[in-house]
Enzyme design. Structure first.
Site, PDB file in Angstrom:
ATOM      1  N   ASP A  68       0.978  -1.322  -0.025  1.00  0.00           N
ATOM      2  CA  ASP A  68      -0.039   0.018   0.008  1.00  0.00           C
ATOM      3  C   ASP A  68       0.881   1.102   0.106  1.00  0.00           C
ATOM      4  O   ASP A  68       1.585   1.526   0.965  1.00  0.00           O
ATOM      5  CB  ASP A  68      -1.153  -0.024   1.320  1.00  0.00           C
ATOM      6  CG  ASP A  68      -2.079  -1.189   1.271  1.00  0.00           C
ATOM      7  OD1 ASP A  68      -1.772  -2.126   0.598  1.00  0.00           O
ATOM      8  OD2 ASP A  68      -2.920  -0.851   1.886  1.00  0.00           O
TER       9      ASP A  68
ATOM     10  N   LYS B 133      -6.962   3.088  -3.376  1.00  0.00           N
ATOM     11  CA  LYS B 133      -7.243   3.190  -2.091  1.00  0.00           C
ATOM     12  C   LYS B 133      -7.515   4.680  -1.558  1.00  0.00           C
ATOM     13  O   LYS B 133      -6.613   5.464  -2.106  1.00  0.00           O
ATOM     14  CB  LYS B 133      -6.253   2.604  -1.006  1.00  0.00           C
ATOM     15  CG  LYS B 133      -6.267   2.542   0.364  1.00  0.00           C
ATOM     16  CD  LYS B 133      -5.275   1.883   1.001  1.00  0.00           C
ATOM     17  CE  LYS B 133      -5.343   1.926   2.517  1.00  0.00           C
ATOM     18  NZ  LYS B 133      -4.218   1.389   3.240  1.00  0.00           N
TER      19      LYS B 133
ATOM     20  N   LYS C 141     -10.191   0.070  -2.443  1.00  0.00           N
ATOM     21  CA  LYS C 141     -10.213  -0.184  -1.105  1.00  0.00           C
ATOM     22  C   LYS C 141     -10.291   1.123  -0.267  1.00  0.00           C
ATOM     23  O   LYS C 141      -9.558   2.103  -0.302  1.00  0.00           O
ATOM     24  CB  LYS C 141      -8.988  -0.530  -0.786  1.00  0.00           C
ATOM     25  CG  LYS C 141      -8.483  -0.635   0.973  1.00  0.00           C
ATOM     26  CD  LYS C 141      -7.419  -1.541   0.926  1.00  0.00           C
ATOM     27  CE  LYS C 141      -6.984  -1.322   2.473  1.00  0.00           C
ATOM     28  NZ  LYS C 141      -5.582  -1.939   2.953  1.00  0.00           N
TER      29      LYS C 141
END
Lengths: 305, 293
Positions: free
Chosen positions: A142, A205, A241
């Protein structure tokens, strides 16, 4: 127009402008769906299986991470047959510990990197950070984008950085955190989504969880639309996400409705959709127990993490 | 010019706010003359759920407040009640009480609040003890709030039946979810307005109106409720409550008192909703000295 990996790179200044009022109205509609009984149960179990159980604190210790990994695999043993969460999400220094704990369980290990959460470090440092996490056994990375560069209009910098990190990831899937709370407008969210997807993100995300507001439904909807347009144009699926601020089951179910109605059933698996959350899991578990027993639950009877 | 009468909407009290019931239902109880008392919220189990969430949120802060401050706040409730006595007397008369009985009830409610306000910073000292033990320990027991208490208020009259049980529960640092008098709900609802203007933090007292039979199961099975105070004498209801309480071993206390009796108030109503904490503190016993603390 430039080309990269067979993709035509568009001019990101031309990313579609977002009608904020329209988005708000559309989002309000997702919140009016009534989901009860069997469909609610199915939704709750699906939500559990999409959670990235997260601990990203300065005070994290190997003990804390081990405890969380145990929780990831044994959500609530009182109720047999529950799914596990999708992944655990930790800092690079904790990846080795986490990978050892969840080995063989199907739970993946995600690691934040690139000088999370600010991203204020030179590219070399970010690359080392990423490689360290991957070498320690992270299945997913991430990363955060450089919001400062993005806001000053240096889109090429942001694009190149994501592409470089993607390369450093190797087999690990890359989630690109836009930190929408710092991007100010939905137009910017859309543009950053486009940049991330064209630069090679496997997932986009919303947030780090350190900045408020985080994953509002408006922001998530804008990003889902970007994913849909990208899919229509290139045929490539990108995951989504939302992270931060999704702490109760109702909100999670609203998000699932939004994914289904924007992207379709193909995205309703943890391969393509995740929740970044720490307190959501217990709320979903409490809802599942309530639905099964008819008795309102107390958090006293659920493990903390 | 003739003016239109403005009828009051009686709403429930959850977390320091006055929402309508989530179920959007109402009922119209009548007095002996057949006049409708008003349109009253017919609360559902989801209102119970919301109220318990609010009570749980409030209990930490309330129980950790300085005892003296809790005392001040209970006294403040009495002061605000005093200021609205005329309204309460009117409502009691409308519900069927005589003027004398109504005045007596309001006076008693005010006095009872002051009685428990006085106990707030004293009950721990009076109840706690230092215990003799046969080892080198300083051993003492002290009292702490039980937590979230579900209160099923008495059904004889609406003000004193509510105040008499809520006051000792909150004096002891608990928060509560109250199921008000079903057929005579007016004063219960108006009392929540008094609470709202007396520095009682939102969520410490939550008051729901509606059918007892509908709300009792949800309240008494709720895993996040720590104790139940049942004011009434229906043995079947009590048996159900006791059975439901087993899930998380709730403390159940039943009272069949005439709350209009001036003597229906005591310290033990506070201690009924307290948990005893006993501490064994090791001490050094120097040179065989007998008294070591």
């Amino acid at each position: 127009m430039n080309k990269k990996g067979g993709l035509e790179i568009p001019d990101f200044n031309q990313s579609p402008k977002i009608d904020k009022v329209g988005v708000e109205e559309r989002v309000a509609r997702f919140q009016k769906r009534s989901i009860k009984k069997e469909s609610k149960m199915q939704g709750l179990r699906m939500a559990l299986n999409m959670i990235d159980l997260t601990t990203l604190e300065g005070k994290d210790t190997p003990g804390k991470v081990k405890q969380m990994c145990y929780k990831a695999m044994h959500l609530h043993d009182v109720h047999p047959g529950l799914p596990t969460v999708a992944a655990v999400c930790v800092y690079p220094s904790m990846v080795k510990t986490a990978a050892n704990e969840v080995k063989g369980s199907g739970v993946k290990v995600a690691s934040v990197s690139t000088a999370f959460p600010s991203g204020q470090a030179p590219l070399e440092v970010k690359l080392i950070d990423t490689k360290f996490a991957v070498d320690s056994g992270a299945d997913e990375i991430d990363m955060v984008i450089s919001r400062g560069k993005f806001l000053s209009g240096d889109y090429n910098f942001v694009f190149d950085e994501i592409a470089a990190i993607k390369e450093a990831c190797g087999k690990a899937r890359l989630k690109v955190i836009l930190e929408t709370g710092e991007l100010v407008t939905l137009d910017n969210v859309r543009r950053a989504s486009d940049i991330a997807m064209y630069a090679g993100a496997d997932f986009i995300k919303t947030s780090t969880g350190k900045i408020q507001p985080a994953a509002t439904m408006q922001v998530t909807y804008t990003m889902l639309e970007a994913i849909r347009d990208f899919h229509l144009k290139t045929g490539k699926m990108i995951g989504m996400k939302p992270a931060g601020g999704i702490s109760n089951s109702k909100l999670a179910l609203h998000n699932l409705v939004m994914v289904k109605e924007t992207l379709g059933n193909d995205w309703l698996t943890n391969e393509w959709f995740r929740f970044g959350a720490s307190s959501l899991a217990n709320d979903v578990l409490m809802q599942i127990m309530k639905t099964e027993t008819g008795i309102y639950q107390s958090k006293d009877y659920f493990s903390i993490d | 010019m003739e003016r239109l009468e403005v009828l009051k909407t009686y709403k429930i009290y959850i977390g320091g706010k006055f929402p309508r019931t989530e179920s959007a239902r109402y009922y119209s109880p009548k007095n002996a003359k057949g006049q409708a008392l008003g349109n009253i919220c017919l609360s559902s189990r989801k209102d119970v759920r919301n109220a318990v969430v609010a009570a749980r949120k409030a209990v930490g802060g309330w129980s950790e407040r300085a005892a003296f401050n809790r005392s001040q706040i209970l006294y403040r409730i009495a002061e605000m009640l005093e200021g609205r006595r005329a309204q309460f007397i009117d409502e009691l008369i409308f519900q069927g009480a005589t003027k004398a009985a109504a005045e007596k009830e309001v006076n008693l409610a005010i006095d009872r609040l002051i009685y428990y306000a006085g106990w707030c910073d004293k009950y721990v000292q009076v109840l706690s003890s230092v215990n003799p033990v046969s080892s080198a320990h300083f051993n003492f027991s002290t009292y702490e709030a039980t937590g979230v208490v579900g209160v099923i208020a008495g059904q004889k009259t609406s003000l004193i039946d509510l105040v008499s049980i809520v006051a000792p529960v909150i004096a002891g640092g608990n928060s509560c979810v109250v199921i008000a008098n079903e057929n005579l709900p007016l004063c219960s609802v108006t009392f929540s307005e008094v609470l709202n203007s007396s520095d009682v933090p939102g969520g410490v007292v939550n008051i729901l109106t509606g059918k007892q039979a509908e709300m009792i199961p949800a309240l008494t099975t709720h895993m996040d409720v720590n104790a139940i105070a049942y004011c009434g004498n229906d043995s079947a209801t009590l048996a159900t409550i006791q059975e439901n309480a087993v899930g998380n071993l709730k403390r159940v206390r039943a009272y069949d008192k005439n709350w209009m009796d001036a003597k229906s108030q005591d310290l033990y109503l506070i201690s009924d909703f307290q948990e005893v904490k006993t501490t064994w503190h090791p001490i050094e016993n120097i040179g065989g000295a007998t008294s070591s603390y």
